[in-house]
Design an enzyme around this catalytic site. Structure first.
Site, PDB file in Angstrom:
ATOM      1  N   GLU A   5       0.825  -1.211   0.000  1.00  0.00           N
ATOM      2  CA  GLU A   5       0.000   0.000   0.000  1.00  0.00           C
ATOM      3  C   GLU A   5       0.860   1.263   0.000  1.00  0.00           C
ATOM      4  O   GLU A   5       0.484   2.279  -0.587  1.00  0.00           O
ATOM      5  CB  GLU A   5      -0.952  -0.003   1.202  1.00  0.00           C
ATOM      6  CG  GLU A   5      -1.967  -1.148   1.204  1.00  0.00           C
ATOM      7  CD  GLU A   5      -2.818  -1.214  -0.051  1.00  0.00           C
ATOM      8  OE1 GLU A   5      -3.045  -0.159  -0.681  1.00  0.00           O
ATOM      9  OE2 GLU A   5      -3.261  -2.325  -0.412  1.00  0.00           O
ATOM     10  N   HIS A  52       3.617   6.271  -5.305  1.00  0.00           N
ATOM     11  CA  HIS A  52       3.280   6.534  -6.706  1.00  0.00           C
ATOM     12  C   HIS A  52       2.526   7.863  -6.788  1.00  0.00           C
ATOM     13  O   HIS A  52       2.796   8.716  -7.647  1.00  0.00           O
ATOM     14  CB  HIS A  52       2.418   5.395  -7.245  1.00  0.00           C
ATOM     15  CG  HIS A  52       2.316   5.358  -8.739  1.00  0.00           C
ATOM     16  ND1 HIS A  52       1.562   4.425  -9.412  1.00  0.00           N
ATOM     17  CD2 HIS A  52       2.854   6.140  -9.707  1.00  0.00           C
ATOM     18  CE1 HIS A  52       1.647   4.623 -10.704  1.00  0.00           C
ATOM     19  NE2 HIS A  52       2.429   5.668 -10.921  1.00  0.00           N
TER      20      HIS A  52
END
Length: 693
Positions: A482, A488
């Site tokens: 996660e 990202h």
């Protein structure tokens, strides 16, 4: 007593860590290994600073959602007028992105609060806002004038100069419009809207039943195991597969009862698949698969099919060895055993790993406190990207629960974005690990950058005054996974929020998160952060050396199961699905793709909730794992802290989010073409690779 002294006093009184070992913990580890205290409210107590959820002053009370919605709609109306204006001075795609951003910031925030807020009054207000904004967005998606304005620019050029990225984003917005059939006649558009609503309705009902317990008469069970199942009187409730039971008869009964075909669930799934097919046909696609994979890394159903076929072919010999080893162990337990059955696999794999590696999850947990793991993530991000995690003191009212930690991602003195870490289990909290984008990053007109804001939602054990949250190896994997999504979002620096971070094709979005799982088990990484929560002792070498090998054990048979699920997901959304039940189709595919035969009168697919969420995209799990494996072996296997490789990965892949075609983006980064052959080879290489010593 002044603020500084009071803060220090509370820190020393409310932490379980032995004071002799305080120096060995970073501020990040310390914050996540400590029980929440009154420290976070001191600033507001002394300075009078208060706000609402996520810093929105309107959200100090639930009715603030109404104000947020009204303000967003008012701003959206102004942007719509700008789009329609013949005197527009900004790029069309920039106005569309600001319109999207205005609505997404409220809709995404509301949807998260609806799911995660512990107070019903906030959840209800958030739900009302989410529904209202969704309805408004649906109106925009069917606004032909907006579509025509965008299409005119996309096909004939803008009044402002544009670059290839602008043109690509414009076509993505066009595709979103066309998903709702806006380019079609009025009657067809109305049908598409109706099918979308129907699909959501049927999918919700199907999902609700995937976890429903099954009730049978006690007399239907073998007498020797009747006492092993709970229930009142003659009724026995079976709520799972009982896959960890030592008794094979119990495992078999649990498997056959829990997976027994359910006529209503079969009808719901058939309805869902039929509606999706008709929706795709109305939108001009031959199948729902064609619609789902358009614009993805795979691109076409044929690419996906060939990838799955080749992968299955290449791992089959190794998977068969896995099954042989499982059967041999089963025969050691029961000399009369003749065959390995699906209900044996999870139990035997667990026991074989425990036997071969002589470790238990409880051996690892003391070294994997949440604080230690966050320290490890901080070390990785500093090494690869030169960014750090810093726990930030929130304003009063900013958090929805006392357990939440606010983390800033820093590059030097610059804040790149914020991660709200809602990590601990609590009643009524969704039992899922996931990443929510609350605010996407985007370049603003004044040259500033709108900072991304995300939430990571996990369900880790609650810390106590005497012990921090101690993680199993599986929990460590999930945390790293996660956090890969979060980074990202943090490191993407796209001009447009519509394509920021994880807002890209599913088979690309999972790559950064899966890649982080490689770091989570690499011995060189683990020894940098895993240390005993009481003594500060570094994790013993014998545990580290076994961790990676243990995870790789039986990877072929586990991958084969994922191939089966992906193949079924593709088949039932394609032309292949005709004139048979989903149970018949699943049985055919299991006998084709999986090493163990289908068990008559069972219907695993009716418990497979991912058919709703992934819908013809479940292959993404395997394809993204193939890309992650490729990246790991190419750039990080020799040195997981290689800053040059990390910088290249950040600048050439993460930074772009979904602002470029996904396959082009990955091929450019890897320097090679993606083919079903090369992708399947990447996964097989990963299975065959030796652990780093």
């Amino acid at each position: 007593m002044n603020l500084r002294v009071l803060r220090t006093k509370l820190l020393t009184e409310h932490c379980f860590i032995n004071h002799r070992n305080l120096a060995s913990w970073s501020s990040v580890a310390y914050a996540f290994n400590s029980k929440p205290s009154k420290i976070k409210s001191l600033k507001s107590q002394f300075l009078g600073e208060t706000t609402g959820i996520f810093g929105y002053r309107e959200l100090q009370e639930p009715y603030g959602f109404y104000l947020l919605k009204e303000n967003a709609v008012r701003k959206a109306d102004l942007l719509i007028q700008e789009i329609k204006s013949p005197h527009r001075k900004r790029k069309m795609v920039r106005v569309f992105d600001e319109l999207s951003d205005t609505l997404c910031k409220v809709a995404d925030l509301a949807e998260f609060v609806r799911i995660a807020h512990p107070q019903d009054r906030f959840s209800y207000a958030a739900k009302e806002t989410s529904v209202s904004i969704s309805s408004f967005v649906e109106e925009l998606n069917t606004n032909r004038e907006l579509y025509d304005k965008l299409k005119q620019v996309a096909e004939h050029g803008d009044v402002c100069s544009v670059d290839p990225i602008d043109e690509y984003i414009a076509h993505l917005f066009l595709f979103d419009f066309e998903q709702s059939g806006i380019h079609l006649d009025q009657e067809t558009r109305e049908k598409i809207v109706a099918f979308n609503d129907y699909i959501l309705h049927v999918g919700s009902h199907f999902m609700n039943k995937t976890l429903s317990p099954r009730t049978v008469l006690r007399s239907q069970l073998p007498e020797s195991i009747r006492h092993c199942f709970s229930g009142d009187g003659e009724a026995v409730v079976v709520s799972d597969l009982f896959s960890d039971s030592k008794n094979e008869l119990i495992r078999e009964a649990g498997y056959k009862i829990f997976l027994h075909p359910d006529r209503q669930q079969e009808e719901l799934l058939q309805e869902l698949l039929t509606a999706r097919k008709r929706l795709a046909n109305l939108c001009g696609f031959p199948t729902y698969v064609d619609r789902a994979v358009r614009g993805s890394m795979a691109g076409t159903p044929d690419f996906v099919h060939e990838f799955l076929r080749l992968l299955n072919e290449k791992i089959k010999p190794k998977a068969n060895k896995d099954y042989s080893a499982m059967l041999k162990f089963k025969q050691e337990l029961n000399k009369n055993a003749k065959s390995l059955m699906p209900w044996d696999v999870a139990f035997i794999v667990s026991k074989l790993k425990q036997k071969e590696f002589d470790v238990d999850s409880s051996d690892y947990s003391p070294y994997f406190s949440l604080g230690a793991c966050m320290d490890g993530l901080n070390f990785i991000f500093k090494s690869l990207y030169n960014v750090t995690l810093q726990v930030v003191e929130p304003a009063e009212g900013e958090l929805w629960h006392d357990d939440v930690r606010k983390v800033s991602v820093m590059e030097g003195s610059e804040v790149l974005g914020y991660i709200y870490c809602d990590f601990f289990e609590r009643s009524q909290k969704p039992n899922q690990d996931c990443h929510f984008t609350i605010q996407g990053g985007r370049l603003c007109d004044d040259g500033t950058y709108q900072k991304p804001i995300v939430v990571l939602l996990l369900n880790l054990p609650n810390p106590s005054w005497s012990q921090p949250s101690l993680l199993t190896t599986g929990m460590v994997d999930n945390l790293f996974h996660e956090m890969g999504h979060a980074m990202h979002s943090m490191l993407a620096r796209t001009d447009y929020q519509h394509v920021t971070g994880t807002r890209c094709s599913t088979d690309l979005a999972e790559v950064p998160s899966v890649l982080m799982e490689y770091f989570a088990s690499d011995p060189r990484v683990v020894t940098k952060f895993a240390r005993h929560f009481k003594t500060g002792e570094v994790i013993p070498e014998r545990l580290v050396s076994k961790l990676q090998s243990c995870k790789k054990k039986f990877s072929a048979s586990e991958t084969q199961l994922q191939v089966l699920y992906a193949a079924f997901d593709q088949a039932c959304h394609s032309h292949n699905f005709v004139n048979c039940s989903t149970t018949d189709l699943f049985a055919q595919l299991q006998n084709l793709y999986y090493g163990l035969p289908h068990v008559p009168n069972t219907a695993w697919q009716l418990r497979f909730g991912h058919l709703v969420g992934y819908g013809a995209k479940y292959y993404s799990y395997l394809m993204s794992r193939a890309i992650a494996s490729w990246i790991w072996h190419e750039y990080f296997k020799n040195d997981p802290f290689n800053h040059r490789a990390g910088k290249k990965y950040r600048n050439e892949l993460l930074a772009h989010g979904g602002s470029k075609p996904p396959r082009l983006l990955v091929e450019s980064f890897l320097g090679e073409k993606l083919t079903p052959e090369s992708l399947s080879d990447a996964l097989v290489k990963d299975m065959n690779s030796e652990s780093v010593k």
